[in-house]
Design a protein around this motif. Sequence first.
Motif, PDB file in Angstrom:
ATOM      1  N   PHE A 143       7.783  17.578   2.359  1.00  0.00           N
ATOM      2  CA  PHE A 143       7.075  17.397   3.625  1.00  0.00           C
ATOM      3  C   PHE A 143       5.683  17.989   3.481  1.00  0.00           C
ATOM      4  O   PHE A 143       5.504  19.056   2.875  1.00  0.00           O
ATOM      5  N   HIS A 144       4.708  17.326   4.084  1.00  0.00           N
ATOM      6  CA  HIS A 144       3.363  17.875   4.204  1.00  0.00           C
ATOM      7  C   HIS A 144       2.812  18.362   2.877  1.00  0.00           C
ATOM      8  O   HIS A 144       2.093  19.353   2.823  1.00  0.00           O
ATOM      9  N   ALA A 145       3.216  17.699   1.810  1.00  0.00           N
ATOM     10  CA  ALA A 145       2.735  17.982   0.456  1.00  0.00           C
ATOM     11  C   ALA A 145       3.337  19.244  -0.148  1.00  0.00           C
ATOM     12  O   ALA A 145       2.984  19.619  -1.255  1.00  0.00           O
ATOM     13  N   TYR A 146       4.234  19.906   0.555  1.00  0.00           N
ATOM     14  CA  TYR A 146       4.996  20.982  -0.075  1.00  0.00           C
ATOM     15  C   TYR A 146       6.137  20.330  -0.843  1.00  0.00           C
ATOM     16  O   TYR A 146       6.930  19.579  -0.267  1.00  0.00           O
ATOM     17  N   GLU A 147       6.233  20.624  -2.118  1.00  0.00           N
ATOM     18  CA  GLU A 147       7.266  19.986  -2.933  1.00  0.00           C
ATOM     19  C   GLU A 147       8.662  20.276  -2.407  1.00  0.00           C
ATOM     20  O   GLU A 147       9.561  19.438  -2.508  1.00  0.00           O
ATOM     21  N   LYS A 148       8.867  21.469  -1.837  1.00  0.00           N
ATOM     22  CA  LYS A 148      10.165  21.819  -1.264  1.00  0.00           C
ATOM     23  C   LYS A 148      10.164  21.700   0.254  1.00  0.00           C
ATOM     24  O   LYS A 148      11.078  22.189   0.917  1.00  0.00           O
ATOM     25  N   SER A 208       3.047   9.142   3.123  1.00  0.00           N
ATOM     26  CA  SER A 208       3.431   9.758   1.856  1.00  0.00           C
ATOM     27  C   SER A 208       3.889  11.197   2.036  1.00  0.00           C
ATOM     28  O   SER A 208       4.620  11.729   1.207  1.00  0.00           O
ATOM     29  N   THR A 209       3.445  11.857   3.102  1.00  0.00           N
ATOM     30  CA  THR A 209       3.888  13.225   3.368  1.00  0.00           C
ATOM     31  C   THR A 209       4.668  13.339   4.672  1.00  0.00           C
ATOM     32  O   THR A 209       5.032  14.430   5.075  1.00  0.00           O
ATOM     33  N   GLU A 210       4.885  12.228   5.334  1.00  0.00           N
ATOM     34  CA  GLU A 210       5.704  12.180   6.544  1.00  0.00           C
ATOM     35  C   GLU A 210       6.736  11.064   6.344  1.00  0.00           C
ATOM     36  O   GLU A 210       6.575   9.951   6.833  1.00  0.00           O
ATOM     37  N   PRO A 211       7.817  11.360   5.619  1.00  0.00           N
ATOM     38  CA  PRO A 211       8.731  10.291   5.190  1.00  0.00           C
ATOM     39  C   PRO A 211       9.430   9.537   6.313  1.00  0.00           C
ATOM     40  O   PRO A 211       9.908   8.427   6.094  1.00  0.00           O
ATOM     41  N   TYR A 212       9.474  10.095   7.523  1.00  0.00           N
ATOM     42  CA  TYR A 212      10.179   9.429   8.620  1.00  0.00           C
ATOM     43  C   TYR A 212       9.234   8.917   9.700  1.00  0.00           C
ATOM     44  O   TYR A 212       9.654   8.637  10.823  1.00  0.00           O
ATOM     45  N   LEU A 213       7.964   8.784   9.356  1.00  0.00           N
ATOM     46  CA  LEU A 213       6.980   8.387  10.345  1.00  0.00           C
ATOM     47  C   LEU A 213       7.275   7.012  10.935  1.00  0.00           C
ATOM     48  O   LEU A 213       7.179   6.821  12.146  1.00  0.00           O
ATOM     49  N   PHE A 267       1.110   9.569  -5.387  1.00  0.00           N
ATOM     50  CA  PHE A 267       1.369  10.952  -4.994  1.00  0.00           C
ATOM     51  C   PHE A 267       2.568  11.519  -5.740  1.00  0.00           C
ATOM     52  O   PHE A 267       2.745  12.735  -5.803  1.00  0.00           O
ATOM     53  N   GLY A 268       3.411  10.652  -6.297  1.00  0.00           N
ATOM     54  CA  GLY A 268       4.531  11.123  -7.102  1.00  0.00           C
ATOM     55  C   GLY A 268       4.109  11.518  -8.507  1.00  0.00           C
ATOM     56  O   GLY A 268       4.890  12.120  -9.248  1.00  0.00           O
ATOM     57  N   PHE A 269       2.892  11.189  -8.903  1.00  0.00           N
ATOM     58  CA  PHE A 269       2.350  11.560 -10.208  1.00  0.00           C
ATOM     59  C   PHE A 269       1.833  12.995 -10.104  1.00  0.00           C
ATOM     60  O   PHE A 269       0.849  13.265  -9.406  1.00  0.00           O
ATOM     61  N   GLN A 270       2.509  13.932 -10.755  1.00  0.00           N
ATOM     62  CA  GLN A 270       2.269  15.344 -10.525  1.00  0.00           C
ATOM     63  C   GLN A 270       0.817  15.794 -10.741  1.00  0.00           C
ATOM     64  O   GLN A 270       0.302  16.582  -9.947  1.00  0.00           O
ATOM     65  N   PRO A 271       0.129  15.338 -11.792  1.00  0.00           N
ATOM     66  CA  PRO A 271      -1.275  15.761 -11.916  1.00  0.00           C
ATOM     67  C   PRO A 271      -2.115  15.377 -10.707  1.00  0.00           C
ATOM     68  O   PRO A 271      -2.943  16.159 -10.245  1.00  0.00           O
ATOM     69  N   PHE A 272      -1.911  14.146 -10.177  1.00  0.00           N
ATOM     70  CA  PHE A 272      -2.655  13.743  -8.989  1.00  0.00           C
ATOM     71  C   PHE A 272      -2.205  14.538  -7.773  1.00  0.00           C
ATOM     72  O   PHE A 272      -3.024  14.954  -6.935  1.00  0.00           O
ATOM     73  N   MET A 329       0.830  -1.202   0.000  1.00  0.00           N
ATOM     74  CA  MET A 329       0.000   0.000   0.000  1.00  0.00           C
ATOM     75  C   MET A 329       0.864   1.251   0.000  1.00  0.00           C
ATOM     76  O   MET A 329       0.593   2.216  -0.717  1.00  0.00           O
ATOM     77  N   THR A 330       1.910   1.241   0.816  1.00  0.00           N
ATOM     78  CA  THR A 330       2.783   2.410   0.887  1.00  0.00           C
ATOM     79  C   THR A 330       3.424   2.688  -0.457  1.00  0.00           C
ATOM     80  O   THR A 330       3.469   3.837  -0.922  1.00  0.00           O
ATOM     81  N   GLY A 331       3.908   1.635  -1.107  1.00  0.00           N
ATOM     82  CA  GLY A 331       4.527   1.820  -2.407  1.00  0.00           C
ATOM     83  C   GLY A 331       3.548   2.366  -3.431  1.00  0.00           C
ATOM     84  O   GLY A 331       3.880   3.262  -4.214  1.00  0.00           O
ATOM     85  N   ALA A 332       2.330   1.837  -3.407  1.00  0.00           N
ATOM     86  CA  ALA A 332       1.319   2.286  -4.369  1.00  0.00           C
ATOM     87  C   ALA A 332       0.932   3.739  -4.124  1.00  0.00           C
ATOM     88  O   ALA A 332       0.820   4.532  -5.066  1.00  0.00           O
TER      89      ALA A 332
END
Length: 385
Positions: free
Chosen positions: A150-155, A343-348, A79-84, A71-74
Amino acid sequence: MACLAASSQVAFRGVALSHAQAVSNANVGGKAARRPVVRCKVASPAVDKADASASAGEYTPTSDASTMNIMTGAINALFGFQPFFRFAAGKAREMMVKRGDAIGFPWAPRLAELKRHDWDEELRLVGATSRVAKDASGEYVYPEYYTKPFHAYEKGNLSLDAALEVELAAKAVHAPIFDPESKVLDPEGDANLRKGYHAKLVEQLRIKPQTIVDLGCASGLSTFALFQTFPDAKLIGLDLSPYFVAASNYNVREKSKQAGRELPFTFIHAAAEDTGLPAGSVDLVSICLVCHELPRSATKKIIEEAHRILRPGGAFAVMEMNPRSPFFQKISNNPFVFAAFKSTEPYLDDYRTFPIEDAIAERGFEYPQQMESSPRHRCIVAHKL
């Protein structure tokens, strides 16, 4: 912190728990006006082999690990697909704005006011006193972990949007945390979260702190809250993002005008692992809602630095999400929601499985006292031996 994964409720039907209620910082969507830019370079990460494998943690979810990994990989791929990503970011932001309006804290007027400010000049002033190293070309050099989204901010935190929206988002995201069903929105939810932390902290302190350092202070929200509890102390807020430090400086000037006096705050652009402060110079080091954003190798270095700058008998305090809480366990046992959260908390995962109490004690603190400070958060306090 608030985030893009909240929009998974919109993008996918059947998710029972809103990811937005699980996080504590804001996300951004849509187009923005020109933003001041701080150039930076990524430092080569040092590999800590002892940190590479997850140790037995405070809480192990009952979901099947292979299912969680799939699930995490999917979700990460989606979320890595920019339009989505952009679609989800817009939906998440829309939800956060509506919640802000619902609790009487509308985003639009506040953001319009902030965006009229001269942030280029503010960033120039931050750079004049920065303690972050630069390379030969004059770019800040950041640790690799800090440059991830982080938190859906690209930077991640290295963006003006994150700095301008963090207070708005904190109030919106923390509005329902004291309601077991997460349905009742309390405009004072964020303030009460911080008051709960400070109440538990004061119960454990053996000293009256004169100098307090707030690590990962963001726009100063946690620093100003500490000042409400310790009005006679000198406050030093420190953050690795120049945008957050710029926002902190702006905010303290505004609050000083309102108070009719210069408030005792100093904000520094520096890494929590390397503050540049003198050894044995402070009474209390606080780190609030930061450790879940770090790999354990960085957290260990921060504990080391806190020990260095504290006077003997001084205290190190942590306020964080509580992996043992029913709320966190519910998230952890829902593969979809947990994957979206990650997906937005990479070290969770690293935070969830890291026995931070042991790491604190191993560095030369008394074994920490740990208390619930909200239904979803914990307060950890340890005194330097």
